[in-house]
Design an enzyme around this catalytic site. Structure first.
Site, mmCIF file in Angstrom:
data_model
loop_
_atom_site.group_PDB
_atom_site.id
_atom_site.type_symbol
_atom_site.label_atom_id
_atom_site.label_comp_id
_atom_site.label_asym_id
_atom_site.label_seq_id
_atom_site.Cartn_x
_atom_site.Cartn_y
_atom_site.Cartn_z
ATOM 1 N N ASP A 114 0.860 -1.176 0.000
ATOM 2 C CA ASP A 114 0.000 0.000 0.000
ATOM 3 C C ASP A 114 0.901 1.231 0.000
ATOM 4 O OD1 ASP A 114 -2.368 1.605 0.399
ATOM 5 O OD2 ASP A 114 -1.724 1.804 2.489
ATOM 6 N N ASP A 134 -1.560 -1.073 6.118
ATOM 7 C CA ASP A 134 -1.725 -0.592 7.494
ATOM 8 C C ASP A 134 -3.123 -0.129 7.845
ATOM 9 O OD1 ASP A 134 -1.647 1.776 5.904
ATOM 10 O OD2 ASP A 134 -1.172 2.912 7.716
#
Length: 826
Positions: free
Chosen positions: A502, A698
């Site tokens: 990400d 996350d």
């Protein structure tokens, strides 16, 4: 139907790896059990079931491997009569994991015996609380109790070994001394006589087998009678055969064929000594495999300073409750997770994050139990205590990972399940072959080879090969800030071919910062930044906050303020008109951006967001705001490339910004502008193209991707949802943890393959040697005593090899320079 639960039980009575399959079979046969995984190295079983725990313990007892129990003391308040005692005892024994509960009214305490792993002292205290009687743990069962029991067990084993060696030495000297030194043989015959020598050997060997050697018969014979022989059965059969043959040769030699009445007391006695010695060495080595857990447990202080009526008193950690106000002095460990109320300090959080640089703490910041306070004093409020603290959860995760069973272990378990019966069959076949085809006298040779086959076989080495490496590897990973939440992730991660990441919060800090100020038309940089910060202080937009943070602490007041949605803002400060916003807003107000446009375009191609500021209608500066890359990210990605991994970015950010960052960091593949459900499609496409995939993220929007990936890796600074979904958790937000995770995974699996290669190779090569295949070429047979020594050393080799993983270093150690604050360039 009750919801499935996972219970971890401590198993007793497992003598070797072949016991694992029998324990698992016994547990899986219990109604309601959906999965059972037994770890020989940790002597634990993890069982997923929807029935009572008592059904599991009954099955274990029936199989001959009872669940271990522990005892804890609770201090109980509010009792005033015998009926209170009965009520508390009923409340405690209602827990199916409680074996016995004895409440004492006079001492206001309860002694509770419970199944180790199925519950814990704090849960028992809560049962008393729920019954209306406040309770606290007076003696935490896990405060060194297990280590003390293991230590005492090792000492008892050492004493038995020494006693056995004292008994075996004269036997060995009397029998083997005569073979090695002819003069000694003649002296024994002249002074003692052959029969007296045999009687002395008989007496000493009998004491040895009845005393220190009794353990092999007490466990081995019942396993034989149950039709499921284990390692103890092999030793019992081997030593028993040598002993009984020797007794026959001593007292009734006439029943044996001519020339075969030899004694093998020294073989029986030395075998017991060597195997006991091997177990001592193995126990000591295995004790070191759990060093990581003991180190983590030792991080929590035993007491804390609690504020009470304006003064501070020392109180046991078990008595700390949420909301208590604590004082942490310089140099002390933080007792529990807490929020800072007063004071500033730097706290060493390396034991949790693996990062060596202390973290600054001030009011409203969180501190983690077990970390070390620096030179400042802190006054904090406890927010999480007991099993809810970060440290307790880390310990639980490491224990779960160490008790896990990798897919590769399934093959080993299937082999060890039939290994011991197969060895017994080979031993019997060996005896038959020697009796039929062996030279005269065939019987002694048949006995020597049959016993040697039984003794040299080592299922323990095969059973220890995988779990000991897992224990040491996951423990070392925890020390480096990497937690393997799911056991099979340890095996899968080393198979990864592509790492997808990400962007926001993973590759970058997740918070925009002002990275550049370019002035024009003679305006002063500091003055422009001061005015811009004053204007943006009125806005809550992340980009506005970045500009405000970059400005001075003292800001001038605004006399007017106006916001233009999607374009920017205007304000009047110190009688000057200040305009901040997009090129379109500047064009609408006739501001000429010719001098600033080239720099703005360049920053935009690099992924930054350019803003312009005009003062009194004249272009003053271009402000470039971007989400900065985390320290160490480029270094980590470079190392992953060196490991042969393909790198991909999957982000919801716009394509131009994502591609600019990818070009900067050397990322191979970019998928941008995707929604959370689009990440799943992107992950599947990458997996189809490259192979096994690890995803690093996350945020909440990363949870589906973390779950869908072959291996989900969560940044520890992320959300709880992401961490709970992941297979691997990095305790810090640093991507160098990914390289450490991959390195640990590869090194651990390599270590497991080495152990399995040794264990299987050892048995494949030496069992035929013990059977006598080299006799036609050398004229010698392998002594049963030497076979016992080789068997003992094989297990020690496997455990010692696993212990090498304790020396694994961080793949990319962090440096203090990485944490320095980057100044805004002009």
């Amino acid at each position: 139907m009750a919801a499935p639960q996972t219970t971890q039980l401590k198993i007793s009575g497992m003598g070797c790896a072949s016991c694992v399959g029998r324990v698992e079979t016994a547990l899986r046969d219990v109604p309601g059990v959906s999965d059972a995984s037994v770890n020989f190295a940790t002597e634990t079983a993890q069982v997923t079931h929807d029935g009572p725990v008592s059904a599991l313990t009954d099955a274990l007892t029936m199989a001959g491997y009872p669940a271990a129990t522990r005892q804890s003391t609770l201090k109980i308040g509010g009792m005033n009569c015998a009926s209170c005692v009965a009520k508390i005892e009923r409340a405690l024994t209602a827990d199916p994991a409680v074996v016995d509960a004895q409440v004492n009214l006079a001492t206001e305490s309860a002694q509770v015996t419970y199944i180790d792993g199925a519950t814990d002292p704090r849960t028992l205290a809560q049962l008393s609380e729920d019954a209306g009687y406040p309770a606290r743990v007076a003696q935490a069962a896990n405060d060194g109790q297990t280590d003390a029991a293991k230590s005492e067990e090792a000492k008892a084993l050492t004493r038995s070994t020494v006693f056995a060696a004292v008994l075996a030495l004269p036997v060995f000297v009397l029998e083997m001394g005569g073979h090695m030194i002819p003069a000694f043989h003649h002296w024994v015959q002249a002074t003692l006589g052959t029969q007296t020598s045999h009687l002395i050997q008989f007496a000493l060997t009998s004491v040895l087998l009845i005393g220190p050697g009794r353990v092999f018969y007490a466990k081995g014979i019942p396993s034989l009678l149950r039709g499921s022989p284990d390692m103890n059965a092999l030793v019992a059969l081997g030593t028993g055969a040598a002993y009984l043959f020797s007794v026959t040769a001593t007292f009734t030699p006439q029943v044996l064929p001519q020339g075969s009445a030899n004694v093998y007391f020294e073989a029986a006695s030395v075998i017991v000594v060597l195997i006991l010695l091997g177990r001592v060495m193995e126990a000591r080595a295995k004790g070191r495999t759990g060093a990581a857990i003991r180190k983590l447990v030792g991080l929590q202080p035993k007491t804390a300073r609690v504020e009470l009526d304006g003064t501070f008193i020392d109180r046991a950690i078990a008595d700390i409750t949420v909301g208590d106000i604590l004082q942490i002095r310089p140099g002390e460990r933080v007792p529990v997770d807490a929020e800072v109320l007063e004071g500033t300090s730097y706290v060493d959080e390396s034991m949790i994050t693996g990062e060596p640089v202390p973290v600054g703490k001030s009011p409203a910041d969180q501190v983690v139990g077990g970390t070390v306070n620096g030179t400042g004093a802190l006054r904090v409020r406890a927010t999480r205590v007991g099993a809810d603290t970060v440290l307790a959860q880390v310990i639980h995760m490491v224990e779960q990972a160490q008790g896990a069973k990798l897919p590769i272990q399934g093959l080993v378990d299937r082999i060890t399940a039939w290994f011991v019966p197969a060895v017994i069959a080979v031993s019997l076949l060996t005896i038959a072959v020697w009796l039929i085809f062996g030279p005269a006298p065939a019987l002694p040779m048949a006995l020597v080879t049959g016993v040697s086959v039984l003794i040299i076989a080592c299922p323990c080495a095969m059973g220890l090969a995988t779990p000991t490496s897992i224990m040491v590897g996951t423990g070392r990973a925890a020390e480096l800030g990497v937690l393997f939440r799911k056991g099979d992730a340890l095996q899968q991660l080393q198979q990864a071919r592509v790492v997808a990441l990400d962007k926001t919060g993973t590759l970058t800090m997740g918070r925009p910062e002002l990275e550049n100020v370019t002035t024009a038309n003679g305006f002063d940089r500091a003055d422009v930044l001061r005015l811009a910060a004053a204007v943006e202080a009125r806005s809550e937009h992340p980009i506005a906050s970045a500009i405000t943070r970059a400005g001075p602490a003292e800001l001038p007041a605004l006399s007017e303020f106006e916001s233009f949605t999607g374009l920017g803002v205007r304000a009047v400060i110190e009688d000057r008109s200040v305009l901040i916003g997009s090129p379109r807003l500047m064009a609408q107000n006739g501001v000429d951006l010719t001098d600033l446009k080239p720099e703005a375009d360049q920053r935009a191609t690099e992924g930054a967001t350019p803003l312009f500021i005009a003062i009194d209608g004249q272009a003053a500066a271009m402000l470039a705001v971007s989400d900065p890359v985390k320290p160490g990210t480029a270094q980590a990605l470079g190392r992953l490339h060196d490991m042969g991994l393909t790198l991909a970015m999957v982000t919801g950010d716009n394509a131009r910004t994502a591609q600019a960052l990818a070009d900067k960091l050397g990322i191979d593949h970019v998928t941008a502008e995707v929604l959370p459900d689009g990440k799943l499609a992107a992950i599947n496409a990458l997996r189809d193209q490259f192979g096994t995939l690890a995803f690093v993220g996350d945020g909440i929007n990363d949870a589906p991707a973390l779950a869908a990936a072959d291996i989900g890796v969560a940044i520890g600074t992320g959300t709880d949802v992401a961490i709970e979904t992941a297979d691997v958790v990095l305790m810090s937000g640093d991507l160098r943890g990914v390289t450490n995770a991959v390195e640990i995974s590869r090194r651990t699996m390599r270590n497991i393959r080495q152990n399995l290669g040794w264990a299987f190779g050892y048995n494949i090569l030496l069992i035929p040697v013990a059977a006598g295949v080299l006799y036609p070429f050398s004229g010698h047979l392998l002594s049963p005593a030497l076979a016992a020594g080789a068997m003992a050393l094989s297990s020690v080799f496997v455990v010692s090899n696993a212990l090498r993983l304790r020396r694994v270093r961080a793949s990319l150690p962090e440096s203090a320079q990485d944490h320095s604050t980057q100044s805004v360039t002009s």
